[in-house]
Design a protein around this motif. Structure first.
Motif, PDB file in Angstrom:
ATOM      1  N   THR A 164      41.368  52.592  34.916  1.00 30.25           N
ATOM      2  CA  THR A 164      41.269  51.658  36.037  1.00 30.25           C
ATOM      3  C   THR A 164      40.198  50.640  35.717  1.00 30.25           C
ATOM      4  N   LEU A 165      40.551  49.367  35.783  1.00 28.62           N
ATOM      5  CA  LEU A 165      39.581  48.308  35.514  1.00 28.62           C
ATOM      6  C   LEU A 165      38.542  48.271  36.630  1.00 28.62           C
ATOM      7  N   ASP A 166      37.276  48.148  36.231  1.00 28.78           N
ATOM      8  CA  ASP A 166      36.186  48.011  37.200  1.00 28.78           C
ATOM      9  C   ASP A 166      36.490  46.863  38.174  1.00 28.78           C
ATOM     10  N   PRO A 167      36.265  47.066  39.476  1.00 28.05           N
ATOM     11  CA  PRO A 167      36.642  46.042  40.469  1.00 28.05           C
ATOM     12  C   PRO A 167      35.901  44.713  40.273  1.00 28.05           C
ATOM     13  N   GLN A 168      34.641  44.750  39.831  1.00 28.90           N
ATOM     14  CA  GLN A 168      33.918  43.487  39.623  1.00 28.90           C
ATOM     15  C   GLN A 168      34.511  42.715  38.444  1.00 28.90           C
ATOM     16  N   LEU A 169      34.820  43.444  37.363  1.00 31.61           N
ATOM     17  CA  LEU A 169      35.485  42.788  36.233  1.00 31.61           C
ATOM     18  C   LEU A 169      36.839  42.221  36.666  1.00 31.61           C
ATOM     19  N   ALA A 170      37.560  42.985  37.456  1.00 31.06           N
ATOM     20  CA  ALA A 170      38.883  42.519  37.913  1.00 31.06           C
ATOM     21  C   ALA A 170      38.746  41.257  38.754  1.00 31.06           C
ATOM     22  N   ALA A 171      37.719  41.206  39.597  1.00 31.57           N
ATOM     23  CA  ALA A 171      37.557  40.065  40.507  1.00 31.57           C
ATOM     24  C   ALA A 171      37.131  38.807  39.765  1.00 31.57           C
ATOM     25  N   GLU A 172      36.403  38.973  38.665  1.00 28.39           N
ATOM     26  CA  GLU A 172      35.778  37.810  38.017  1.00 28.39           C
ATOM     27  C   GLU A 172      36.547  37.315  36.792  1.00 28.39           C
ATOM     28  N   THR A 173      37.747  37.856  36.573  1.00 24.92           N
ATOM     29  CA  THR A 173      38.509  37.495  35.373  1.00 24.92           C
ATOM     30  C   THR A 173      40.000  37.355  35.689  1.00 24.92           C
ATOM     31  N   TRP A 174      40.711  36.740  34.729  1.00 25.80           N
ATOM     32  CA  TRP A 174      42.167  36.786  34.722  1.00 25.80           C
ATOM     33  C   TRP A 174      42.624  37.610  33.533  1.00 25.80           C
ATOM     34  N   HIS A 175      43.794  38.210  33.655  1.00 23.13           N
ATOM     35  CA  HIS A 175      44.359  39.025  32.591  1.00 23.13           C
ATOM     36  C   HIS A 175      45.009  38.126  31.533  1.00 23.13           C
ATOM     37  N   VAL A 176      44.687  38.348  30.270  1.00 24.76           N
ATOM     38  CA  VAL A 176      45.330  37.607  29.173  1.00 24.76           C
ATOM     39  C   VAL A 176      46.420  38.466  28.551  1.00 24.76           C
ATOM     40  N   CYS A 177      46.047  39.658  28.083  1.00 23.52           N
ATOM     41  CA  CYS A 177      47.031  40.574  27.498  1.00 23.52           C
ATOM     42  C   CYS A 177      46.345  41.911  27.227  1.00 23.52           C
ATOM     43  N   LEU A 192      40.016  36.820  30.693  1.00 22.04           N
ATOM     44  CA  LEU A 192      39.352  35.513  30.642  1.00 22.04           C
ATOM     45  C   LEU A 192      38.470  35.385  31.876  1.00 22.04           C
ATOM     46  N   ALA A 193      37.173  35.127  31.646  1.00 26.08           N
ATOM     47  CA  ALA A 193      36.255  34.952  32.777  1.00 26.08           C
ATOM     48  C   ALA A 193      36.636  33.707  33.572  1.00 26.08           C
ATOM     49  N   LYS A 194      36.547  33.835  34.908  1.00 25.20           N
ATOM     50  CA  LYS A 194      36.850  32.704  35.809  1.00 25.20           C
ATOM     51  C   LYS A 194      35.646  31.767  35.840  1.00 25.20           C
ATOM     52  N   ASN A 195      35.294  31.245  34.671  1.00 25.35           N
ATOM     53  CA  ASN A 195      34.132  30.366  34.560  1.00 25.35           C
ATOM     54  C   ASN A 195      34.378  29.418  33.394  1.00 25.35           C
ATOM     55  N   ALA A 196      34.700  28.178  33.758  1.00 28.47           N
ATOM     56  CA  ALA A 196      35.076  27.201  32.739  1.00 28.47           C
ATOM     57  C   ALA A 196      33.863  26.594  32.032  1.00 28.47           C
ATOM     58  N   ALA A 197      32.651  27.056  32.374  1.00 31.23           N
ATOM     59  CA  ALA A 197      31.457  26.522  31.689  1.00 31.23           C
ATOM     60  C   ALA A 197      31.529  26.801  30.193  1.00 31.23           C
ATOM     61  N   TRP A 198      32.116  27.948  29.831  1.00 34.63           N
ATOM     62  CA  TRP A 198      32.297  28.307  28.425  1.00 34.63           C
ATOM     63  C   TRP A 198      33.635  29.055  28.288  1.00 34.63           C
ATOM     64  N   PRO A 199      34.290  28.972  27.137  1.00 34.18           N
ATOM     65  CA  PRO A 199      35.441  29.856  26.880  1.00 34.18           C
ATOM     66  C   PRO A 199      34.890  31.273  26.695  1.00 34.18           C
ATOM     67  N   ALA A 219      27.848  43.613  23.903  1.00 29.61           N
ATOM     68  CA  ALA A 219      28.044  44.717  24.841  1.00 29.61           C
ATOM     69  C   ALA A 219      26.735  44.852  25.613  1.00 29.61           C
ATOM     70  N   ILE A 220      26.721  44.434  26.866  1.00 31.19           N
ATOM     71  CA  ILE A 220      25.490  44.496  27.675  1.00 31.19           C
ATOM     72  C   ILE A 220      25.674  45.637  28.692  1.00 31.19           C
ATOM     73  N   GLY A 221      26.373  45.371  29.787  1.00 34.75           N
ATOM     74  CA  GLY A 221      26.736  46.452  30.706  1.00 34.75           C
ATOM     75  C   GLY A 221      25.615  46.962  31.583  1.00 34.75           C
ATOM     76  N   ASN A 222      24.587  46.149  31.818  1.00 39.85           N
ATOM     77  CA  ASN A 222      23.507  46.584  32.702  1.00 39.85           C
ATOM     78  C   ASN A 222      23.933  46.546  34.166  1.00 39.85           C
ATOM     79  N   VAL A 223      24.916  45.704  34.487  1.00 41.86           N
ATOM     80  CA  VAL A 223      25.373  45.566  35.871  1.00 41.86           C
ATOM     81  C   VAL A 223      26.684  46.341  36.049  1.00 41.86           C
ATOM     82  N   VAL A 224      27.709  45.977  35.288  1.00 40.18           N
ATOM     83  CA  VAL A 224      28.988  46.715  35.310  1.00 40.18           C
ATOM     84  C   VAL A 224      28.922  47.742  34.194  1.00 40.18           C
ATOM     85  N   ARG A 225      28.982  49.026  34.558  1.00 36.12           N
ATOM     86  CA  ARG A 225      28.774  50.052  33.537  1.00 36.12           C
ATOM     87  C   ARG A 225      30.021  50.327  32.698  1.00 36.12           C
ATOM     88  N   GLN A 226      31.190  50.039  33.215  1.00 36.42           N
ATOM     89  CA  GLN A 226      32.394  50.265  32.397  1.00 36.42           C
ATOM     90  C   GLN A 226      32.270  49.464  31.098  1.00 36.42           C
TER      91      GLN A 226
END
Lengths: 134, 134
Positions: free
Chosen positions: A3-16, A25-32, A81-88
């Protein structure tokens, strides 16, 4: 079951989905900014994966790196790999350019955000998908 | 011939050389912060390494991760190839704890610094060396 972490799911779109990792893909066009998530339950650190899974994850990071390089010719790839906020367990892969928001700081220091238009987002996801399935 | 980038050399102490990577300790006691540098000339991205070198680098990252976990029991390991400032390929490995400087932000966002005493530094390097040669 993964199960994808809910925060990751909310802040991204699925590519494949690659054999091990979901590519987002992060929902942030500041950077790819892509995020790879190994589709295994209860993994926090890279070393929580088996040796075989780690090997597969590195191959997929290489594949995504080459796709980003071929599509965007970035000045630098940032892979983390950081993961200090979202542990998944998840791997950030950001294509950086000299002069992009916050350059040469990290994306976390810069904290910039920008919106994709629907067309931009769909086009970028289509190009990523094609580059990952060549 | 491999030459360590001068900025990396100035900001770190030498811990040991693994088969591929030089292991360095950042001169910043704010966090236990190691840097791995593949001892190959003119490498910038992970994908600039050969497949065999990449495999060895991941094994060494795993080895250092296990050493940090056994010595420090961190709440989270942060493992990152950034390289926007120093282009010579290097991997940051930081042992993070809940409540450490800037937690849960990244070490780059926090920008904290603290000095090791000579004794602290030497003891930590000795313990790292031992953990990496078990």
């Amino acid at each position: 079951m993964f199960t994808l972490d809910p925060q990751l799911a909310a802040e991204t779109w699925h590519v494949c989905d690659l054999p091990l990792c979901r590519v987002l893909l992060a929902k942030n066009a500041a950077w790819p900014w892509l995020i790879l998530v190994p589709m295994r339950e209860d993994k926090v650190e890279i070393i929580d994966l088996s040796a075989v899974e780690q090997g597969e994850m590195w191959r997929e990071i290489e594949k995504v790196s080459r796709a980003l390089r071929s599509l965007l010719a970035p000045d630098k790839l940032n892979v983390a790999a950081i993961g200090n906020v979202v542990r998944q367990l998840h791997i950030h892969m950001v294509a950086r350019r000299v002069g992009d928001p916050g350059w040469p700081g990290t994306v976390w220091s810069a904290g910039a955000s920008a919106a994709y238009s629907v067309a931009e987002k769909e086009e970028f996801i289509d190009r990523l998908y094609a580059a990952l399935h060549r």
